[in-house]
Design an enzyme around this catalytic site. Structure first.
Site, PDB file in Angstrom:
ATOM      1  N   THR A  15      -8.754  -3.613  -0.465  1.00  0.00           N
ATOM      2  CA  THR A  15      -9.430  -4.888  -0.707  1.00  0.00           C
ATOM      3  C   THR A  15     -10.474  -5.165   0.368  1.00  0.00           C
ATOM      4  O   THR A  15     -11.574  -5.622   0.077  1.00  0.00           O
ATOM      5  CB  THR A  15      -8.394  -6.051  -0.732  1.00  0.00           C
ATOM      6  OG1 THR A  15      -7.420  -5.742  -1.730  1.00  0.00           O
ATOM      7  CG2 THR A  15      -9.045  -7.377  -1.063  1.00  0.00           C
TER       8      THR A  15
ATOM      9  N   ASP B 200       0.814  -1.222   0.000  1.00  0.00           N
ATOM     10  CA  ASP B 200       0.000   0.000   0.000  1.00  0.00           C
ATOM     11  C   ASP B 200       0.846   1.271   0.000  1.00  0.00           C
ATOM     12  O   ASP B 200       0.474   2.288   0.580  1.00  0.00           O
ATOM     13  CB  ASP B 200      -0.979   0.021   1.192  1.00  0.00           C
ATOM     14  CG  ASP B 200      -1.857  -1.214   1.217  1.00  0.00           C
ATOM     15  OD1 ASP B 200      -2.227  -1.687   0.123  1.00  0.00           O
ATOM     16  OD2 ASP B 200      -2.172  -1.707   2.308  1.00  0.00           O
ATOM     17  N   GLU B 201       1.982   1.199  -0.665  1.00  0.00           N
ATOM     18  CA  GLU B 201       2.858   2.374  -0.733  1.00  0.00           C
ATOM     19  C   GLU B 201       2.474   3.313  -1.871  1.00  0.00           C
ATOM     20  O   GLU B 201       3.027   4.412  -1.991  1.00  0.00           O
ATOM     21  CB  GLU B 201       4.329   1.950  -0.936  1.00  0.00           C
ATOM     22  CG  GLU B 201       4.903   1.041   0.137  1.00  0.00           C
ATOM     23  CD  GLU B 201       4.792  -0.439  -0.242  1.00  0.00           C
ATOM     24  OE1 GLU B 201       3.990  -0.768  -1.156  1.00  0.00           O
ATOM     25  OE2 GLU B 201       5.499  -1.261   0.367  1.00  0.00           O
TER      26      GLU B 201
ATOM     27  N   LEU C 151       3.377  12.044   0.673  1.00  0.00           N
ATOM     28  CA  LEU C 151       4.083  13.010   1.524  1.00  0.00           C
ATOM     29  C   LEU C 151       3.115  14.098   2.002  1.00  0.00           C
ATOM     30  O   LEU C 151       3.267  14.649   3.098  1.00  0.00           O
ATOM     31  CB  LEU C 151       5.220  13.638   0.701  1.00  0.00           C
ATOM     32  CG  LEU C 151       6.211  14.534   1.422  1.00  0.00           C
ATOM     33  CD1 LEU C 151       6.931  13.773   2.525  1.00  0.00           C
ATOM     34  CD2 LEU C 151       7.242  15.101   0.435  1.00  0.00           C
ATOM     35  N   ASP C 152       2.108  14.391   1.188  1.00  0.00           N
ATOM     36  CA  ASP C 152       1.213  15.525   1.466  1.00  0.00           C
ATOM     37  C   ASP C 152       0.460  15.441   2.791  1.00  0.00           C
ATOM     38  O   ASP C 152       0.267  16.477   3.432  1.00  0.00           O
ATOM     39  CB  ASP C 152       0.229  15.736   0.300  1.00  0.00           C
ATOM     40  CG  ASP C 152      -0.388  14.440  -0.203  1.00  0.00           C
ATOM     41  OD1 ASP C 152       0.380  13.546  -0.610  1.00  0.00           O
ATOM     42  OD2 ASP C 152      -1.624  14.294  -0.163  1.00  0.00           O
TER      43      ASP C 152
ATOM     44  N   THR D  59      -6.610 -11.978   3.909  1.00  0.00           N
ATOM     45  CA  THR D  59      -7.748 -11.379   3.197  1.00  0.00           C
ATOM     46  C   THR D  59      -8.735 -12.464   2.765  1.00  0.00           C
ATOM     47  O   THR D  59      -9.743 -12.177   2.149  1.00  0.00           O
ATOM     48  CB  THR D  59      -7.283 -10.603   1.939  1.00  0.00           C
ATOM     49  OG1 THR D  59      -6.600 -11.514   1.074  1.00  0.00           O
ATOM     50  CG2 THR D  59      -6.378  -9.445   2.291  1.00  0.00           C
TER      51      THR D  59
ATOM     52  N   ALA E 121      -4.432  -8.219  -3.740  1.00  0.00           N
ATOM     53  CA  ALA E 121      -3.834  -6.889  -3.941  1.00  0.00           C
ATOM     54  C   ALA E 121      -4.933  -5.846  -3.968  1.00  0.00           C
ATOM     55  O   ALA E 121      -6.073  -6.145  -4.291  1.00  0.00           O
ATOM     56  CB  ALA E 121      -3.083  -6.841  -5.262  1.00  0.00           C
ATOM     57  N   GLY E 122      -4.574  -4.625  -3.634  1.00  0.00           N
ATOM     58  CA  GLY E 122      -5.492  -3.509  -3.809  1.00  0.00           C
ATOM     59  C   GLY E 122      -4.676  -2.326  -4.257  1.00  0.00           C
ATOM     60  O   GLY E 122      -3.977  -1.710  -3.464  1.00  0.00           O
ATOM     61  N   HIS E 123      -4.684  -2.063  -5.553  1.00  0.00           N
ATOM     62  CA  HIS E 123      -3.911  -0.953  -6.097  1.00  0.00           C
ATOM     63  C   HIS E 123      -4.875   0.145  -6.524  1.00  0.00           C
ATOM     64  O   HIS E 123      -5.684  -0.051  -7.422  1.00  0.00           O
ATOM     65  CB  HIS E 123      -3.054  -1.420  -7.278  1.00  0.00           C
ATOM     66  CG  HIS E 123      -1.992  -2.419  -6.886  1.00  0.00           C
ATOM     67  ND1 HIS E 123      -1.163  -3.026  -7.781  1.00  0.00           N
ATOM     68  CD2 HIS E 123      -1.621  -2.882  -5.670  1.00  0.00           C
ATOM     69  CE1 HIS E 123      -0.331  -3.832  -7.143  1.00  0.00           C
ATOM     70  NE2 HIS E 123      -0.598  -3.770  -5.861  1.00  0.00           N
ATOM     71  N   THR E 124      -4.779   1.285  -5.835  1.00  0.00           N
ATOM     72  CA  THR E 124      -5.748   2.356  -6.069  1.00  0.00           C
ATOM     73  C   THR E 124      -5.243   3.307  -7.130  1.00  0.00           C
ATOM     74  O   THR E 124      -4.095   3.741  -7.087  1.00  0.00           O
ATOM     75  CB  THR E 124      -5.982   3.140  -4.766  1.00  0.00           C
ATOM     76  OG1 THR E 124      -6.116   2.209  -3.703  1.00  0.00           O
ATOM     77  CG2 THR E 124      -7.224   3.992  -4.860  1.00  0.00           C
TER      78      THR E 124
HETATM   79  P1  GDP Z   1      -0.560   0.007  -3.578  1.00  0.00           P
HETATM   80  O1  GDP Z   1      -1.153  -1.244  -3.026  1.00  0.00           O
HETATM   81  O2  GDP Z   1       0.908   0.110  -3.330  1.00  0.00           O
HETATM   82  O3  GDP Z   1      -0.891   0.243  -5.022  1.00  0.00           O
HETATM   83  O4  GDP Z   1      -1.214   1.218  -2.760  1.00  0.00           O
HETATM   84  P2  GDP Z   1      -2.775   1.417  -2.376  1.00  0.00           P
HETATM   85  O5  GDP Z   1      -3.461   1.920  -3.572  1.00  0.00           O
HETATM   86  O6  GDP Z   1      -3.319   0.222  -1.706  1.00  0.00           O
HETATM   87  O7  GDP Z   1      -2.668   2.523  -1.239  1.00  0.00           O
HETATM   88  C1  GDP Z   1      -2.151   3.780  -1.467  1.00  0.00           C
HETATM   89  C2  GDP Z   1      -3.209   4.818  -1.115  1.00  0.00           C
HETATM   90  O8  GDP Z   1      -2.620   6.110  -1.141  1.00  0.00           O
HETATM   91  C3  GDP Z   1      -4.333   4.898  -2.123  1.00  0.00           C
HETATM   92  O9  GDP Z   1      -5.503   5.315  -1.472  1.00  0.00           O
HETATM   93  C4  GDP Z   1      -3.858   5.943  -3.114  1.00  0.00           C
HETATM   94  O10 GDP Z   1      -4.910   6.603  -3.801  1.00  0.00           O
HETATM   95  C5  GDP Z   1      -3.187   6.900  -2.181  1.00  0.00           C
HETATM   96  N1  GDP Z   1      -2.041   7.639  -2.734  1.00  0.00           N
HETATM   97  C6  GDP Z   1      -1.047   7.227  -3.556  1.00  0.00           C
HETATM   98  N2  GDP Z   1      -0.116   8.191  -3.694  1.00  0.00           N
HETATM   99  C7  GDP Z   1      -0.544   9.239  -2.927  1.00  0.00           C
HETATM  100  C8  GDP Z   1       0.012  10.519  -2.596  1.00  0.00           C
HETATM  101  O11 GDP Z   1       1.094  10.902  -3.019  1.00  0.00           O
HETATM  102  N3  GDP Z   1      -0.722  11.303  -1.746  1.00  0.00           N
HETATM  103  C9  GDP Z   1      -1.910  10.902  -1.213  1.00  0.00           C
HETATM  104  N4  GDP Z   1      -2.545  11.719  -0.389  1.00  0.00           N
HETATM  105  N5  GDP Z   1      -2.438   9.689  -1.478  1.00  0.00           N
HETATM  106  C10 GDP Z   1      -1.766   8.875  -2.311  1.00  0.00           C
HETATM  107 MG    MG Z   2      -2.676  -1.820  -1.806  1.00  0.00          MG
END
Ligand code: GDP
Ligand code: MG
Length: 429
Positions: free
Chosen positions: A302, A12-13, A334-335, A127, A38-41
C-alpha cells in the site's frame, strides 16, 4: 463450507496469494474487516496486482466477491480499483457490497493524517487511510452505514450536521485545520451514492442463502493476529478484529459455520508500522533479508515503505494460531531463505531474565528479548519444486520444526508468488 483465510503474524503473510489460489474452487470470497489499508499482492495470468479494497477472488468470473458489513468502505478507492483491474483485462467482477458497511468519509482520512502529524515521532505509522477514525466513529455511533446514503435528504443532512459539530470542535481546537462544511459533505455523499448503487446488497441474506445452498465460501482476513484490536500488540494494532472469530460478526454469519481456519504464516517475520517486534533484525543482516524477501523485496504493497524484518517467531506464531483458532497453516515465502547457512528462529522470550514460552501482553513484550536457536539452511533454490518429497531435507526439517513449535498442522508450503507455486503437504503432527 466456509473457510477463513487469515494472518498468523503482522500481516503481509501472503493471504492474497493463497486466497487467489484457493478461490479457483470457491463460489464466494468475502472481506469481513479492514479497508483500503490492506495490500494483497496477486500474480496470475492477468498480471501483478495489489488489491486494497477488493476481495482476492475478483479474478474468477464465476466467483461472487463480497465486502461484508465489518469492512471500512472507501467508495472512491473501490471504484478506482475496479477500473484498474478491468483496464488490465480482468472481467468486471461480480461484487456485492454490504448495505451495512461503514463508510470511510473524507474527513476520516484527513483526521488520520492530522493525528499522525500531531503525534510526530510518537506516531503509529498509520497508512493514513482513515481506518482508525472510521472505526472510532462506528463505535461512537456517529459513523455512516452505506444504506444511509439512501435515506431521505433532511434526515441525512441532520446526521451530517451533528457529525460536523463534533468533528469541527476537534479540527478547529486541536488540529487548527480548516473546518468541515456540511453542504460539501452532503454533495460528496451523493456522489458516493451514485458510485456504490450498482453494488449495494443485503449481503447477510446472500451469505446465509449461499451457506444453505452448500456453496464454498472463503472469508479473507486482512493483517494478522498481532494486529488484532483485542489480542494484538495494543495499541500498535489495527482498529478491527483480524481473527477468524471476527469474521462471523464482520460477514454476519453464524460462527459455527466456519469449519476451517487456514492461517497464513510467513517463513520469516515482517511488520509495518510501529510496535514491539521481538524477532526484528537490523543492519546488513536485515537489509539482505529485506532485499531477498517477498517478491522483489519486502516493501509495503500500500505504501511502498520498507518493511521491518526478522526471523521466524515461534512464540508469536503459536499464539497467533491459537487466537485465530487455526485448523491448518500455510507456510509462505519459504523460497527466499535458501541463501542462509543457518536459519535462526525465535523459540522463547527472555523478559528480565524470566523465560516466556507464551506470548505476553504488551507491557512485557516491550522488554522481551528473543531466545534464538539455529537450524541448518538448505543452501539452494527451491522455486519451481511442486512436491514435498522433492524439497531438500534441511528445508523439510525447517518446516517440521516450525510445525512442532506452533502446534498446528502445516498443510501448504508456498515457494513463490504465483498461483502455481504451492506445495500440498501432509502434516506430521
Ligand atoms: P498479504 O497482505 O497477506 O496478502 O501479503 P502481501 O501481498 O502484502 O505480501 C506478501 C508478499 O510476498 C507479496 O509480494 C507476494 O507476492 C509475495 N509472496 C507470497 N507468497 C510468496 C512465496 O511463497 N514466495 C515469494 N517469494 N513471495 C511470495
Ligand atoms: Mg499485505
Amino acid at each position: 463450507m466456509v473457510k477463513a483465510i487469515v494472518g498468523v503474524n503482522w500481516g503481509d503473510e501472503g493471504k492474497g496469494k493463497i486466497t487467489d489460489t484457493l478461490a479457483a474452487d470457491s463460489d464466494v470470497v468475502v472481506r469481513f474487516q479492514g479497508g483500503s489499508n490492506a495490500g494483497h499482492t496477486i500474480k496470475n495470468e492477468y498480471g501483478k496486482f495489489s488489491l486494497h479494497m477488493l476481495p482476492s477472488g475478483v479474478f474468477y468470473p464465476d466467483v461472487t466477491c463480497v465486502l461484508g458489513n465489518g469492512v471500512a468502505l472507501n467508495i472512491p478507492k473501490l471504484i478506482e480499483e475496479i477500473k484498474n483491474i478491468t483496464d488490465q483485462g480482468v472481467p468486471a467482477p461480480h461484487l456485492l457490497v454490504s448495505d451495512r458497511a461503514q463508510l470511510v468519509m473524507p474527513y476520516h482520512i484527513l483526521l488520520d493524517g492530522y493525528e499522525e502529524e500531531r503525534l510526530g515521532g510518537r506516531s503509529f505509522g498509520s497508512t493514513k487511510s482513515g481506518i482508525a477514525p472510521c472505526y472510532s466513529a462506528k463505535y461512537a455511533k456517529i459513523g455512516f452505514q452505506a444504506n444511509e446514503l439512501f435515506m431521505p435528504e433532511q434526515e441525512l443532512r441532520d446526521r451530517i450536521e451533528n457529525v460536523c459539530t463534533i468533528k469541527n470542535a476537534l479540527i478547529k481546537n486541536l488540529y487548527h485545520k480548516p473546518e468541515l462544511d456540511p453542504d460539501d459533505l452532503y454533495d460528496t455523499m451523493m456522489e458516493y451514492k451514485e458510485m456504490i448503487k450498482p453494488y449495494i446488497a443485503n449481503t447477510v441474506k446472500f451469505l446465509h442463502e449461499a451457506i444453505d445452498a452448500g456453496k464454498n465460501i472463503l472469508l479473507e482476513g486482512q493483517l494478522g493476529s498481532m494486529k488484532d484490536i483485542d489480542l494484538g500488540i495494543y495499541p500498535m494494532v489495527t482498529s478491527s478484529n483480524t481473527i477468524a472469530g471476527g469474521a462471523a460478526a464482520g460477514a454476519g454469519i453464524p460462527p459455527y459455520e466456519i469449519k476451517d481456519v487456514l492461517a497464513i504464516s510467513k517463513a520469516y517475520s515482517s511488520a509495518v508500522g510501529a510496535g514491539a517486534f521481538v524477532s526484528e533484525i537490523f543492519g546488513d543482516e536485515a537489509d539482505e533479508l529485506r532485499a531477498r524477501g517477498g517478491d522483489g523485496g519486502e516493501y509495503g504493497a500500500t505504501t511502498g515503505r520498507p518493511r521491518r524484518v526478522g526471523w521466524y517467531d515461534c512464540v508469536a506464531s503459536r499464539y497467533g494460531c491459537k487466537v485465530q483458532g487455526a485448523t491448518e497453516v500455510a507456510l509462505t515465502v519459504l523460497d527466499p531463505l535458501g541463501y542462509l547457512d543457518e536459519i535462526p528462529i525465535v523459540t522463547a522470550y527472555d523478559v528480565d531474565g524470566e523465560i516466556f514460552h507464551d506470548f505476553p501482553n504488551t507491557t512485557y513484550l516491550y522488554r522481551a528479548r528473543p531466545v534464538i536457536e539455529k537450524l541448518p539452511g538448505w543452501k539452494s533454490d527451491i522455486t519451481g519444486i511442486r512436491s514435498w518429497d522433492e524439497l531438500p531435507e534441511a528445508c523439510r526439517n525447517y518446516v517440521d520444526e516450525i510445525e512442532r513449535r506452533i502446534e498446528c498442522p502445516i498443510t501448504y508450503v508456498s515457494n513463490g508468488p504465483a498461483r502455481e507455486d504451492i506445495i500440498v503437504r501432509k502434516p506430521k503432527i
